[in-house]
Write a protein that holds these residues in place. Structure first.
Motif, PDB file in Angstrom:
ATOM      1  N   UNK A  51       0.766  -1.443  -0.088  1.00  0.00           N
ATOM      2  CA  UNK A  51       0.060   0.006   0.012  1.00  0.00           C
ATOM      3  C   UNK A  51       0.907   1.193  -0.103  1.00  0.00           C
ATOM      4  N   UNK A  52       2.135   1.140   0.430  1.00  0.00           N
ATOM      5  CA  UNK A  52       3.023   2.222   0.488  1.00  0.00           C
ATOM      6  C   UNK A  52       3.122   3.104  -0.762  1.00  0.00           C
ATOM      7  N   UNK A  53       3.149   4.362  -0.763  1.00  0.00           N
ATOM      8  CA  UNK A  53       3.394   5.446  -2.067  1.00  0.00           C
ATOM      9  C   UNK A  53       4.764   5.724  -1.955  1.00  0.00           C
ATOM     10  N   UNK A  54       5.522   5.458  -3.090  1.00  0.00           N
ATOM     11  CA  UNK A  54       6.845   6.187  -3.264  1.00  0.00           C
ATOM     12  C   UNK A  54       6.753   7.101  -4.235  1.00  0.00           C
ATOM     13  N   UNK A  55       7.092   8.382  -4.210  1.00  0.00           N
ATOM     14  CA  UNK A  55       6.909   9.451  -5.256  1.00  0.00           C
ATOM     15  C   UNK A  55       8.260   9.977  -5.550  1.00  0.00           C
ATOM     16  N   UNK A 112      12.296  -1.290  -6.270  1.00  0.00           N
ATOM     17  CA  UNK A 112      11.526  -0.381  -5.329  1.00  0.00           C
ATOM     18  C   UNK A 112      11.014  -1.029  -4.228  1.00  0.00           C
ATOM     19  N   UNK A 113      10.651  -2.202  -4.313  1.00  0.00           N
ATOM     20  CA  UNK A 113       9.909  -2.981  -3.099  1.00  0.00           C
ATOM     21  C   UNK A 113      10.870  -3.123  -2.210  1.00  0.00           C
ATOM     22  N   UNK A 114      12.370  -3.556  -2.498  1.00  0.00           N
ATOM     23  CA  UNK A 114      13.183  -3.479  -1.203  1.00  0.00           C
ATOM     24  C   UNK A 114      13.287  -2.099  -0.601  1.00  0.00           C
ATOM     25  N   UNK A 115      13.177  -1.154  -1.380  1.00  0.00           N
ATOM     26  CA  UNK A 115      13.462   0.195  -0.907  1.00  0.00           C
ATOM     27  C   UNK A 115      12.263   0.489   0.242  1.00  0.00           C
ATOM     28  N   UNK A 116      10.934   0.051  -0.147  1.00  0.00           N
ATOM     29  CA  UNK A 116       9.744   0.238   0.564  1.00  0.00           C
ATOM     30  C   UNK A 116       9.680  -0.682   1.869  1.00  0.00           C
ATOM     31  N   UNK A 117      10.394  -1.773   1.689  1.00  0.00           N
ATOM     32  CA  UNK A 117      10.605  -2.864   2.838  1.00  0.00           C
ATOM     33  C   UNK A 117      11.403  -2.101   3.680  1.00  0.00           C
ATOM     34  N   UNK A 123       9.419   2.162  10.016  1.00  0.00           N
ATOM     35  CA  UNK A 123       8.095   2.989  10.526  1.00  0.00           C
ATOM     36  C   UNK A 123       7.512   4.068   9.688  1.00  0.00           C
ATOM     37  N   UNK A 124       7.978   3.776   8.308  1.00  0.00           N
ATOM     38  CA  UNK A 124       7.558   4.895   7.455  1.00  0.00           C
ATOM     39  C   UNK A 124       6.025   4.734   6.880  1.00  0.00           C
ATOM     40  N   UNK A 125       5.202   5.809   6.525  1.00  0.00           N
ATOM     41  CA  UNK A 125       4.137   5.558   5.760  1.00  0.00           C
ATOM     42  C   UNK A 125       4.373   5.731   4.253  1.00  0.00           C
ATOM     43  N   UNK A 126       5.329   6.353   3.771  1.00  0.00           N
ATOM     44  CA  UNK A 126       5.475   6.841   2.267  1.00  0.00           C
ATOM     45  C   UNK A 126       7.176   7.188   2.248  1.00  0.00           C
ATOM     46  N   UNK A 127       7.384   7.180   0.822  1.00  0.00           N
ATOM     47  CA  UNK A 127       8.769   7.764   0.411  1.00  0.00           C
ATOM     48  C   UNK A 127       8.660   8.840  -0.326  1.00  0.00           C
ATOM     49  N   UNK A 128       9.229   9.780  -0.204  1.00  0.00           N
ATOM     50  CA  UNK A 128       9.360  11.149  -1.014  1.00  0.00           C
ATOM     51  C   UNK A 128      10.842  11.108  -1.719  1.00  0.00           C
ATOM     52  N   UNK A 129      10.853  11.770  -2.834  1.00  0.00           N
ATOM     53  CA  UNK A 129      12.289  12.136  -3.541  1.00  0.00           C
ATOM     54  C   UNK A 129      12.690  10.717  -3.730  1.00  0.00           C
ATOM     55  N   UNK A 151      16.430   4.547  -4.175  1.00  0.00           N
ATOM     56  CA  UNK A 151      16.406   5.242  -3.094  1.00  0.00           C
ATOM     57  C   UNK A 151      15.878   6.376  -2.760  1.00  0.00           C
ATOM     58  N   UNK A 152      15.474   6.929  -1.551  1.00  0.00           N
ATOM     59  CA  UNK A 152      14.570   7.935  -1.196  1.00  0.00           C
ATOM     60  C   UNK A 152      14.738   8.455   0.170  1.00  0.00           C
ATOM     61  N   UNK A 153      13.722   9.375   0.456  1.00  0.00           N
ATOM     62  CA  UNK A 153      13.508   9.662   2.152  1.00  0.00           C
ATOM     63  C   UNK A 153      12.197   9.042   2.616  1.00  0.00           C
TER      64      UNK A 153
END
Length: 159
Positions: A51-55, A112-117, A123-129, A151-153
């Motif tokens: 469900x996590x958004x990465x933008x 991208x999936x590994x970054x979201x993991x 404890x993140x809700x999303x990834x920016x940048x 990679x992101x924040x």
């Protein structure tokens, strides 16, 4: 003759459609089996990641959040020898290198999936940048490995 050709074309499309449905069903069964084999904690992380958004934007619009920190995911793939042979023939006649295209799509999705993991584990809700990086490397003059990084924040929404 045209009727026969159209009948054959329709039949081939039907077979391809049936195979596509069969492949989707097999993929679902494999993913379900993999999910069922996870620990309760890993299942929860997997559901969060889905469900996590990465933008790519540097800011998450219309939400207040706090920055957790950087997150990273990487996937390294080795080129298939058969794909290399096929690519050699395609270099002569031209056209898409399907094996390589599929490898790139898979590598990106997994990075991208590994970054979201990584983000979910923090404890993140999303990834920016979010940024993506791809490179080829190997031994000697051979570029036989593909590295795809994401990679992101990581951010946590403030209620």
């Amino acid at each position: 003759m045209s009727e026969l050709f159209n009948a054959l074309k329709t039949n081939v499309k039907g077979i391809a459609s049936d195979y596509h449905e069969y492949s989707k069903k097999k993929q679902y069964e494999k993913e379900k089996q993999n999910f069922d084999s996870l620990s309760a904690e890993d299942k929860q992380v997997s559901l969060i990641v889905d469900k996590m958004v990465a933008i790519t934007s540097d800011h998450y619009p219309h939400k207040d959040y706090e920055v957790i920190g950087d997150v990273f995911g990487v996937f390294v793939a080795s080129k298939n020898a058969l794909s290399d042979i096929g690519a050699s023939f395609k270099n002569i006649v031209g056209g898409e290198l399907g094996g390589y295209s599929k490898m790139n799509i898979t590598a990106k999705a997994l990075a991208v999936r590994r970054m979201k993991i990584d983000a979910a584990n923090q404890g993140a809700d999303a990834v920016i940048a979010m940024r993506l990086n791809q490179s080829a490397s190997g031994n000697g003059n051979s570029d036989n490995m593909l590295t795809f990084s994401a990679y992101g924040t990581a951010i946590k929404f403030i209620e």
